[in-house]
Design a protein around this motif. Structure first.
Motif, PDB file in Angstrom:
ATOM      1  N   SER A 160      83.366  77.039   2.702  1.00 33.52           N
ATOM      2  CA  SER A 160      82.648  76.382   3.791  1.00 33.52           C
ATOM      3  C   SER A 160      81.452  75.645   3.208  1.00 33.52           C
ATOM      4  CB  SER A 160      82.163  77.419   4.804  1.00 33.52           C
ATOM      5  OG  SER A 160      81.226  76.833   5.686  1.00 33.52           O
ATOM      6  N   THR A 161      81.372  74.343   3.472  1.00 36.64           N
ATOM      7  CA  THR A 161      80.250  73.570   2.932  1.00 36.64           C
ATOM      8  C   THR A 161      78.977  73.756   3.751  1.00 36.64           C
ATOM      9  OG1 THR A 161      80.992  71.620   4.173  1.00 36.64           O
ATOM     10  CG2 THR A 161      81.738  71.831   1.889  1.00 36.64           C
ATOM     11  N   GLY A 162      79.072  74.528   4.819  1.00 35.31           N
ATOM     12  CA  GLY A 162      77.874  74.787   5.615  1.00 35.31           C
ATOM     13  C   GLY A 162      78.016  75.929   6.597  1.00 35.31           C
ATOM     14  N   TYR A 163      77.668  77.151   6.149  1.00 33.38           N
ATOM     15  CA  TYR A 163      77.492  78.329   6.990  1.00 33.38           C
ATOM     16  C   TYR A 163      78.783  78.977   7.509  1.00 33.38           C
ATOM     17  CZ  TYR A 163      72.643  76.669   7.031  1.00 33.38           C
ATOM     18  OH  TYR A 163      71.419  76.228   6.646  1.00 33.38           O
ATOM     19  N   PHE A 164      79.456  78.359   8.482  1.00 32.61           N
ATOM     20  CA  PHE A 164      80.557  79.018   9.198  1.00 32.61           C
ATOM     21  C   PHE A 164      81.698  79.456   8.280  1.00 32.61           C
ATOM     22  CE2 PHE A 164      84.816  78.487  11.085  1.00 32.61           C
ATOM     23  CZ  PHE A 164      84.778  79.545  11.991  1.00 32.61           C
ATOM     24  N   LYS A 167      90.269  84.144  -0.266  1.00 35.58           N
ATOM     25  CA  LYS A 167      88.889  84.349  -0.723  1.00 35.58           C
ATOM     26  C   LYS A 167      87.949  83.383   0.008  1.00 35.58           C
ATOM     27  CE  LYS A 167      89.616  87.498  -3.930  1.00 35.58           C
ATOM     28  NZ  LYS A 167      89.029  88.839  -3.836  1.00 35.58           N
ATOM     29  N   ALA A 168      86.714  83.846   0.258  1.00 31.32           N
ATOM     30  CA  ALA A 168      85.780  83.055   1.061  1.00 31.32           C
ATOM     31  C   ALA A 168      84.453  82.827   0.352  1.00 31.32           C
ATOM     32  CB  ALA A 168      85.528  83.754   2.392  1.00 31.32           C
ATOM     33  N   ILE A 169      84.004  81.569   0.382  1.00 32.40           N
ATOM     34  CA  ILE A 169      82.697  81.174  -0.156  1.00 32.40           C
ATOM     35  C   ILE A 169      82.010  80.328   0.914  1.00 32.40           C
ATOM     36  CG2 ILE A 169      81.479  79.800  -1.906  1.00 32.40           C
ATOM     37  CD1 ILE A 169      83.807  80.375  -3.817  1.00 32.40           C
ATOM     38  N   THR A 170      80.721  80.526   1.099  1.00 33.89           N
ATOM     39  CA  THR A 170      79.966  79.653   2.005  1.00 33.89           C
ATOM     40  C   THR A 170      78.714  79.143   1.306  1.00 33.89           C
ATOM     41  OG1 THR A 170      78.936  79.433   4.184  1.00 33.89           O
ATOM     42  CG2 THR A 170      78.655  81.547   3.085  1.00 33.89           C
ATOM     43  N   ILE A 195      76.820  80.429  -2.006  1.00 30.22           N
ATOM     44  CA  ILE A 195      76.070  79.435  -2.777  1.00 30.22           C
ATOM     45  C   ILE A 195      74.798  79.125  -2.009  1.00 30.22           C
ATOM     46  CG2 ILE A 195      76.037  77.062  -3.659  1.00 30.22           C
ATOM     47  CD1 ILE A 195      79.110  77.264  -3.921  1.00 30.22           C
ATOM     48  N   ALA A 196      73.655  79.289  -2.653  1.00 29.09           N
ATOM     49  CA  ALA A 196      72.368  78.919  -2.067  1.00 29.09           C
ATOM     50  C   ALA A 196      71.894  77.635  -2.742  1.00 29.09           C
ATOM     51  CB  ALA A 196      71.340  80.031  -2.281  1.00 29.09           C
ATOM     52  N   VAL A 197      71.295  76.729  -1.965  1.00 28.67           N
ATOM     53  CA  VAL A 197      70.888  75.433  -2.537  1.00 28.67           C
ATOM     54  C   VAL A 197      69.549  75.504  -3.274  1.00 28.67           C
ATOM     55  CG1 VAL A 197      72.217  74.102  -0.860  1.00 28.67           C
ATOM     56  CG2 VAL A 197      69.818  74.667  -0.366  1.00 28.67           C
ATOM     57  N   PRO A 243      73.224  91.396  -1.536  1.00 32.81           N
ATOM     58  CA  PRO A 243      72.972  91.746  -2.941  1.00 32.81           C
ATOM     59  C   PRO A 243      72.794  90.482  -3.798  1.00 32.81           C
ATOM     60  CG  PRO A 243      74.895  92.918  -2.090  1.00 32.81           C
ATOM     61  CD  PRO A 243      74.531  91.894  -1.066  1.00 32.81           C
ATOM     62  N   GLN A 244      71.871  90.564  -4.715  1.00 37.99           N
ATOM     63  CA  GLN A 244      71.552  89.421  -5.577  1.00 37.99           C
ATOM     64  C   GLN A 244      72.778  88.871  -6.298  1.00 37.99           C
ATOM     65  OE1 GLN A 244      68.234  90.168  -8.134  1.00 37.99           O
ATOM     66  NE2 GLN A 244      68.593  88.394  -9.430  1.00 37.99           N
ATOM     67  N   GLN A 245      73.641  89.757  -6.769  1.00 37.53           N
ATOM     68  CA  GLN A 245      74.805  89.331  -7.556  1.00 37.53           C
ATOM     69  C   GLN A 245      75.852  88.577  -6.731  1.00 37.53           C
ATOM     70  OE1 GLN A 245      73.737  92.424  -7.101  1.00 37.53           O
ATOM     71  NE2 GLN A 245      75.408  93.843  -6.602  1.00 37.53           N
ATOM     72  N   LYS A 246      75.729  88.640  -5.416  1.00 35.29           N
ATOM     73  CA  LYS A 246      76.676  87.934  -4.548  1.00 35.29           C
ATOM     74  C   LYS A 246      76.262  86.476  -4.327  1.00 35.29           C
ATOM     75  CE  LYS A 246      78.923  88.507  -0.012  1.00 35.29           C
ATOM     76  NZ  LYS A 246      78.992  89.328   1.218  1.00 35.29           N
ATOM     77  N   ILE A 247      75.050  86.116  -4.750  1.00 32.53           N
ATOM     78  CA  ILE A 247      74.502  84.773  -4.476  1.00 32.53           C
ATOM     79  C   ILE A 247      74.382  83.958  -5.763  1.00 32.53           C
ATOM     80  CG2 ILE A 247      72.638  83.478  -3.372  1.00 32.53           C
ATOM     81  CD1 ILE A 247      71.770  86.201  -2.085  1.00 32.53           C
TER      82      ILE A 247
END
Length: 377
Positions: A99-103, A111-114, A148-150, A165-169
């Motif tokens: 997801s390129t933005g939140y949802f 597998k899921a990444i936001t 993913i945090a910008v 958790p830190q390792q998830k970001i």
């Protein structure tokens, strides 16, 4: 590897999230010709019009997958663990949904990444954040296999508010669009200025909303220094309906009717000229998860004054003047300082150019591609 990129296609002009998405997809296409990418969205209204807004790299490993379905209903089901989107994606043999933005939909096999662009709705107690949608963000980040945090600021906010958790970001900084460069050709700049009837000299700001972009304090600060700089104008770039209309009464009260210029929404190919022609770029935003406009201004060699809060200090480093965005006195003092000191303006311009070169969409795409591989391990 088959990755579905979840996007939100809009009818209106591109703003922060839409610009980020387009630049990211473009960069991903430039570095990866092997893995398959399916750009996905679902909506009902203005289907054909929105479909035309989709950015799709002209290469064989990118395709578009759109479903005509009512977004609110589908989203409601997904929020309540009734899986519909995964069934659609399984038909395309998707390995990862990004997801390129939140949802994030309710996914059990994929597998899921936001990507999280900011948590202003958590940090700011404001009326425009009362929509139910914001309450569901904690659901989405907990569903993600990785986030993913910008910016580091957004990463810290995710850990603080949602105990992630830190390792998830993973932090992946955005880059700056290739259109944003320093233009040295004076003839080009003069011709553009005449074509748009741009008043000169001027202070520039770019905004998508009056409140979060702090435009009332921008006006008040400009009003203060206007007395000492009678020929100086203020240019506010952004959608006229959402930017100009709410400020009309303020402008009339301050008797600035012919001093504030609203050119409306300006696309990147023209916006680069506005940055190049400005004396200073003023961006005292009350919150930014990253702040693309300051990066664009620096890439154009325009001196920057911005806020000392949220992610903005992280983005500009020592290449801008930082101010308290709640202090009109501090903002106006910084403006006067930059406008009256040519040496300082040149120093900020050079530092900004150097700082902007540290951010790259190519680097962002590479880091994201590495994350895809890691999530599938």
């Amino acid at each position: 590897m088959r990755v579905s990129l979840g996007v939100t296609l809009q009818v209106q002009n591109a703003a922060g999230l839409e610009i980020w998405t387009k630049e990211f997809i473009k960069a991903l296409g430039n570095i990866d010709k092997e893995n398959e990418y399916i750009i996905f969205d679902y909506f009902w209204r203005d289907f054909e019009q929105r479909k035309k807004m989709a950015f799709l790299p002209k290469q064989n490993n990118f395709s578009l997958y759109l479903k005509k379905a009512p977004r609110p209903i589908i989203t409601y089901f997904e929020d309540h663990k009734i899986s519909i989107i995964e069934r659609w994606l399984e038909k395309k043999n998707i390995d990862i949904f990004h997801s390129t933005g939140y949802f994030l939909p309710y996914l059990r096999k994929i597998k899921a990444i936001t990507t999280i662009h900011g948590l202003d709705f958590e940090e700011m107690d404001a009326y425009w954040y009362k929509e139910p949608w914001y309450r569901n963000v904690p659901i989405y980040v907990k569903r993600a296999d990785s986030i993913i945090a910008v910016s580091e600021y957004v990463k810290a906010s995710l850990m603080r508010y949602y105990k992630i958790p830190q390792q998830k970001i993973c932090v992946a900084y955005p880059g700056v669009g290739e259109e944003f460069i320093r233009i040295k050709d004076k003839t080009k700049l003069n011709n553009f200025s005449k074509r748009f009837s741009i008043p000169s000299p001027y202070i520039l700001t770019v905004a998508t909303s009056v409140e979060r972009k702090n435009l009332k304090r921008v006006l008040e600060s400009y009003y203060r220094i206007k007395k000492l700089n009678p020929g100086l104008k203020l240019v506010i770039v952004g959608n006229k309906k959402s930017i100009q209309m709410p400020l009309v009464s303020e402008i009339e009260k301050m008797d600035l009717k012919n001093q504030v210029y609203f050119p409306g929404y300006i696309g990147p190919t023209d916006l680069v000229y506005f940055y190049n022609l400005a004396e200073v770029f003023l961006f005292p935003s009350l919150y930014e998860g990253f702040g693309l406009p300051v990066l664009e201004a620096m890439a154009c060699g325009c001196p920057v004054i911005t806020s000392n809060i949220s992610a903005l200090p992280e983005v500009v480093g020592d290449a801008a003047i930082l101010v308290n965005p709640y202090s009109v006195e501090e903002i106006s003092t910084a403006m006067e300082k930059v406008l009256t000191n040519k040496t300082l303006r040149l120093e900020l311009a050079e530092k900004g150019l150097k700082r902007a070169r540290e951010f790259s969409w190519k680097k962002n795409a590479r880091e994201t591609l590495e994350l895809y591989k890691k999530v599938l391990q």
